[in-house]
Design an enzyme around this catalytic site. Structure first.
Site, short mmCIF file in Angstrom:
data_model
loop_
_atom_site.label_atom_id
_atom_site.label_comp_id
_atom_site.label_asym_id
_atom_site.label_seq_id
_atom_site.Cartn_x
_atom_site.Cartn_y
_atom_site.Cartn_z
N ARG A 15 0.84 -1.19 0.00
CA ARG A 15 0.00 0.00 0.00
C ARG A 15 0.88 1.25 0.00
O ARG A 15 1.04 1.94 1.00
CB ARG A 15 -0.93 -0.02 1.21
CG ARG A 15 -1.88 -1.18 1.25
CD ARG A 15 -2.80 -1.24 0.06
NE ARG A 15 -3.83 -0.24 0.12
CZ ARG A 15 -5.10 -0.46 0.46
NH1 ARG A 15 -5.48 -1.68 0.75
NH2 ARG A 15 -5.97 0.50 0.48
N TYR A 50 -3.92 -0.96 5.95
CA TYR A 50 -5.13 -1.75 6.22
C TYR A 50 -5.50 -1.60 7.69
O TYR A 50 -4.65 -1.40 8.55
CB TYR A 50 -4.88 -3.24 5.94
CG TYR A 50 -4.66 -3.57 4.50
CD1 TYR A 50 -5.74 -3.75 3.64
CD2 TYR A 50 -3.38 -3.72 3.98
CE1 TYR A 50 -5.54 -4.08 2.31
CE2 TYR A 50 -3.17 -4.05 2.66
CZ TYR A 50 -4.26 -4.23 1.83
OH TYR A 50 -4.05 -4.55 0.51
N SER A 54 -7.96 -2.38 -4.38
CA SER A 54 -8.62 -1.07 -4.36
C SER A 54 -9.58 -0.90 -5.53
O SER A 54 -10.71 -0.45 -5.35
CB SER A 54 -7.57 0.05 -4.39
OG SER A 54 -6.84 0.09 -3.17
N GLN A 96 -0.35 2.33 -6.46
CA GLN A 96 -1.80 2.54 -6.49
C GLN A 96 -2.45 2.12 -7.79
O GLN A 96 -3.56 1.56 -7.79
CB GLN A 96 -2.11 4.02 -6.20
CG GLN A 96 -1.96 4.38 -4.73
CD GLN A 96 -2.32 5.83 -4.46
OE1 GLN A 96 -2.52 6.62 -5.38
NE2 GLN A 96 -2.40 6.19 -3.20
N ASP A 112 -3.02 -1.74 -7.88
CA ASP A 112 -3.69 -2.31 -6.71
C ASP A 112 -5.08 -2.83 -7.06
O ASP A 112 -6.05 -2.09 -7.10
CB ASP A 112 -3.78 -1.23 -5.62
CG ASP A 112 -4.28 -1.77 -4.29
OD1 ASP A 112 -4.73 -2.93 -4.26
OD2 ASP A 112 -4.21 -1.04 -3.30
#
Length: 366
Positions: free
Chosen positions: A121, A226, A132, A126, A129
Site C-alpha cells: 500500500r 489496512y 482497491s 496505487q 492495486d
C-alpha cells in the site's frame, strides 16, 4: 514475451484478467497476447473483440502450452496446475498467506508466481492495486443491493400524501469499499454514518457527507494501510458508541477485512436482535467469516425481521467495469516488472519483492 489470458473457472466468476482494449495496449508495447476461447464472454467481450485487438484466440490447452506468462483473476486451481510447465510465470490473486498448499503446489511445478493481492500500500503501487480497484465497485454494488432488498426508499420525498423521511445508512469500515458505499448512499439521498478503527479516515468520511462515529482508539494503529484486528477493549467501546445508530439504521454495510485473517465480528447476534424490523445488513466480509455473527456466505438469514445478506466483496456482478479496471492494474504491473519485453527481476524494489511469492520453484514468501 507471450501472455496468456485464461478463462476463470471459479463458480460465479464473470470477470476476465485482460480486456480487449488493454490487450491492444500491451501488444503496442511489444507483447504477444493469447486468450482462451470464451474467456471474456461473461464480461461482454466476444472472441471477435479480442481478434480485432490483435489477440490470438485459442483452446485452453494451447494457451497453457504457448504462453510464457499466465493470467487469472482468481487463484490457480489443481486442474490449472496440471497444465503449468516449469519456468512459466503465473500472475493472479493467490492469497498466499491463507493458501500455503497452493503455493507449495506452484513451487513443485518449478514455476514462478506473483500474487496481486500482496501489492504494498504505497503511492507508487496505487495504479496496480487490484484490491482497491475492485473494492471500489463492491462498495457501490453493496448499496445498490441494499436498496433493492429494503422496503423503503433512500431519499426524502415530499408528496401531497405526506413526507417520506430519508433512510438511515451505517457503514462499518472506511476503506475503499466503505468510501464508495458512503458516496453512493449519499447520492441516493440517505442519511449516512460511518465508523472505522482508523481515526485518519474521519476526514475522508466527512468529506463525502457522512457523520463519523468516533471511538477512542489509543494503541489501535493501522498496518500497512489496512485496518488491523481490534483489541477486545476497542471492540467493546465501538459497540457502545455505535449501538444507537445501528439500532436506528435501515441499511448497514460492513466492509472490514484483514488480509490473510478471519474477518472481525463487528455486529453480534445480540445486536441484530435489537435492530429495527425491516433493517438490512450487507456483510461484504462473509467469505472471511463475516463481520456479522449471523452471516452465512451467499445466503440471506432473517433474524427478528432483520435481513442479513452474507456476500463477498464481489465485483463480478459488474464484471465489464471490474474486468477493465483489473486489466489496467495488470497492464501497469507488467510494465513495471519488465523492460524490453523481459522481466527485470529487481528484488531490491519493494513492489517486486512483496508480490513475488515463488521464483523458479522456490518459495520466497509464506
Amino acid at each position: 514475451m507471450k501472455i496468456g489470458i485464461l478463462k476463470e473457472t471459479q463458480k460465479g466468476e464473470k470477470r476476465v484478467s485482460l480486456s480487449p482494449n488493454i490487450s491492444k495496449q500491451l501488444i503496442a508495447k511489444g507483447f504477444e497476447i493469447i486468450v482462451e476461447e470464451g474467456a471474456g464472454e461473461a464480461s461482454s467481450y466476444k472472441n471477435s473483440d479480442y481478434k480485432d485487438a490483435g489477440v490470438l484466440v485459442e483452446k485452453r490447452g494451447v494457451v497453457f502450452k504457448d504462453a510464457h506468462v499466465l493470467l487469472k483473476v482468481n487463484p490457480f486451481d489443481e486442474e490449472d496446475l496440471k497444465l503449468v510447465d516449469k519456468g512459466q510465470v503465473l500472475i493472479s490473486q493467490l492469497y498466499h498467506k491463507s493458501n500455503p498448499k497452493l503455493i507449495e503446489a506452484i513451487a513443485s511445478k518449478g514455476a514462478t508466481a506473483f500474487s496481486l493481492d500482496a501489492m504494498p500500500r504505497i503511492s507508487r503501487a496505487q495504479d496496480m492495486d487490484v484490491l482497491s480497484s475492485q473494492n471500489n465497485l463492491a462498495g457501490y454494488k453493496a448499496v445498490i443491493l441494499g436498496a433493492y432488498e429494503m422496503t423503503k426508499i433512500f431519499p426524502l420525498m415530499m408528496t401531497a400524501a405526506g413526507t417520506i423521511t430519508p433512510s438511515k445508512v451505517l457503514i462499518y469500515g472506511v476503506g475503499v469499499a466503505g468510501l464508495q458505499a458512503i458516496a453512493t448512499a449519499k447520492r441516493l439521498g440517505a442519511v449516512v454514518e460511518a465508523t472505522d478503527i482508523r481515526t485518519e479516515t474521519k476526514e475522508q468520511a466527512e468529506s463525502l457527507g457522512a457523520k463519523f462515529i468516533s471511538v477512542d482508539n489509543e494503541g489501535e494503529e493501522s498496518e500497512g494501510g489496512y485496518a488491523k484486528e481490534a483489541s477486545d477493549d476497542y471492540a467493546l467501546k465501538q459497540k457502545e458508541a455505535v449501538n444507537k445508530s445501528l439500532f436506528q439504521a435501515d441499511l448497514v454495510v460492513t466492509t472490514a477485512n484483514i488480509p490473510g485473517r478471519k474477518a472481525p465480528i463487528l455486529i453480534t447476534e445480540e445486536q441484530v436482535l435489537q435492530m429495527k424490523n425491516g433493517a438490512v445488513i450487507i456483510d461484504l466480509a462473509a467469505a472471511q467469516g463475516g463481520n456479522c455473527e449471523v452471516s452465512k456466505l451467499n445466503k440471506t438469514v432473517v433474524k427478528n425481521g432483520v435481513k442479513v445478506i452474507g456476500t463477498t466483496i464481489a465485483p463480478e456482478s459488474v464484471s465489464t467495469n471490474a474486468s477493465e479496471l483489473f486489466a489496467k492494474n495488470i497492464y501497469n504491473f507488467i510494465i513495471h516488472l519488465t523492460e524490453n519485453g523481459a522481466f527485470k527481476w529487481d528484488l531490491e524494489e519493494e513492489i517486486t519483492d512483496e508480490t513475488l511469492i515463488v521464483k523458479n520453484g522456490k518459495i520466497r514468501k509464506n
